[in-house]
Design a protein around this motif. Sequence first.
Motif, PDB file in Angstrom:
ATOM      1  N   THR A   1      55.203  19.495  17.395  1.00  0.00           N
ATOM      2  CA  THR A   1      55.104  18.864  16.141  1.00  0.00           C
ATOM      3  C   THR A   1      54.278  17.202  16.217  1.00  0.00           C
ATOM      4  OG1 THR A   1      56.200  20.375  14.942  1.00  0.00           O
ATOM      5  CG2 THR A   1      55.326  18.454  13.555  1.00  0.00           C
TER       6      THR A   1
ATOM      7  N   THR B   1      53.402  15.844  19.150  1.00  0.00           N
ATOM      8  CA  THR B   1      52.205  15.914  19.812  1.00  0.00           C
ATOM      9  C   THR B   1      51.094  16.227  18.751  1.00  0.00           C
ATOM     10  OG1 THR B   1      53.380  16.747  21.811  1.00  0.00           O
ATOM     11  CG2 THR B   1      51.035  17.030  21.688  1.00  0.00           C
ATOM     12  N   CYS B   2      51.275  16.938  18.035  1.00  0.00           N
ATOM     13  CA  CYS B   2      50.106  17.211  16.868  1.00  0.00           C
ATOM     14  C   CYS B   2      50.088  15.899  16.135  1.00  0.00           C
ATOM     15  CB  CYS B   2      50.524  18.434  16.108  1.00  0.00           C
ATOM     16  SG  CYS B   2      49.312  18.827  14.915  1.00  0.00           S
TER      17      CYS B   2
ATOM     18  N   CYS C   1      45.989  21.837  25.162  1.00  0.00           N
ATOM     19  CA  CYS C   1      46.973  22.779  24.482  1.00  0.00           C
ATOM     20  C   CYS C   1      47.795  23.640  25.306  1.00  0.00           C
ATOM     21  CB  CYS C   1      46.182  23.431  23.333  1.00  0.00           C
ATOM     22  SG  CYS C   1      45.305  22.577  22.122  1.00  0.00           S
TER      23      CYS C   1
ATOM     24  N   SER D   1      41.864  19.175  19.773  1.00  0.00           N
ATOM     25  CA  SER D   1      43.191  19.388  20.284  1.00  0.00           C
ATOM     26  C   SER D   1      44.329  19.472  19.357  1.00  0.00           C
ATOM     27  CB  SER D   1      43.659  18.284  21.297  1.00  0.00           C
ATOM     28  OG  SER D   1      42.670  18.104  22.412  1.00  0.00           O
ATOM     29  N   ALA D   2      44.168  18.567  18.085  1.00  0.00           N
ATOM     30  CA  ALA D   2      45.072  18.635  17.166  1.00  0.00           C
ATOM     31  C   ALA D   2      45.127  19.746  16.323  1.00  0.00           C
ATOM     32  CB  ALA D   2      44.731  17.436  15.972  1.00  0.00           C
TER      33      ALA D   2
ATOM     34  N   VAL E   1      46.878  22.402  18.844  1.00  0.00           N
ATOM     35  CA  VAL E   1      48.283  22.329  18.756  1.00  0.00           C
ATOM     36  C   VAL E   1      48.968  22.800  17.544  1.00  0.00           C
ATOM     37  CG1 VAL E   1      50.311  20.674  19.138  1.00  0.00           C
ATOM     38  CG2 VAL E   1      48.335  20.503  20.642  1.00  0.00           C
ATOM     39  N   ALA E   2      48.086  22.492  16.322  1.00  0.00           N
ATOM     40  CA  ALA E   2      48.798  22.698  15.060  1.00  0.00           C
ATOM     41  C   ALA E   2      48.769  24.203  14.967  1.00  0.00           C
ATOM     42  CB  ALA E   2      47.748  22.115  13.939  1.00  0.00           C
TER      43      ALA E   2
ATOM     44  N   VAL F   1      52.013  25.521  16.812  1.00  0.00           N
ATOM     45  CA  VAL F   1      53.234  24.951  16.585  1.00  0.00           C
ATOM     46  C   VAL F   1      54.222  25.927  15.736  1.00  0.00           C
ATOM     47  CG1 VAL F   1      54.196  23.202  14.586  1.00  0.00           C
ATOM     48  CG2 VAL F   1      52.869  22.388  16.329  1.00  0.00           C
TER      49      VAL F   1
END
Length: 333
Positions: A34, A36-37, A74, A184-185, A188-189, A192
Amino acid sequence: MYIAVCLVLNILLSISIVFVNKLVYTRIMFPNMTLTCVHFVFTTIGMCICRFCSMFEFKLLPISKMIPISLTFCGFVVLTNLSLQSNTVGTYQIIKTMTTPGIIILQTFFYGRSFSTKVKLTLIPITAGVFMNSYFDLRFNVIGLIFALSGVVVTSLYQVWVNEKQTEFSCNSMQLLYYQAPLSAIGVAIIVPLFEPVISPGGIFGTPWDVYSLLLVSLSGLIAFAINLSIFWIIGNTSPLTYNMVGHCKFCLTVAGGFLIFSDPITFYQLFGILLTFSGVLAYTHFKMNEQKQQQAARLEMEKINDELKQVTTSSQQLPTPSHSSIEIIGKS
């Protein structure tokens, strides 16, 4: 000199975020992926601000070509976390050193790059130094080994692509990061919730937020933005291998910093391993600088030869052409 300053800045920022993140994990129990996001959300906002302030020229890039590099990031994040969960820190660090030869293999066989024997030999003291820092914590298991080796492959591919994509699309690091950060956000989201809590206690929406927690996470996000910017710039202007060498240097400084700041225990073998790794990094720097000087000298010599050829060609074109009457006179004579 400019590259050296950026490398030092990246090292300092990377060491800083390790200790800031350590506070985030221990003081407010914030989950790793989280965070990292959050880092990439901060990077996305930062890149939008940079574009608004005209710090770089916007360039339209194909989204479909940006998705693979975002997915490798990711995958790198997920596999790194799974490797840390399944392996000890020592095992993780030892296998992580394989990223360097992984980059050499990818660039040699798929992108036609070549590396001198001297540069390849610098991997020996670096790997030995990391091994001496981590051998006391080695414990292997099948699942952890699969995660770790998969992480090495994906990480190597990610770092190579960061360099190759800038060349392929004729763009700079900021233009590339402007696309990669939001993708990437989002990536990753999406993953998560599969590995970490979100609404329940310990998740981003289950954490009791106060001013201290907000400031700490925000500081981590700002440092991450600066690090991501410097990573893309370093890889784009040097090479993935050079950035990987910087990573080994950061590992040693982090171990030393943990001893000096947090009083983490350190043995004589670890200290010797740090010095051994540093010697390998310094040797790599020395050999690469000599190679760059030789390449620059050869390039300058080639430019000089080309200039002389142009001058000769220009001079020959400026010589007067004999008239028809002159040719007739010469013929009669």
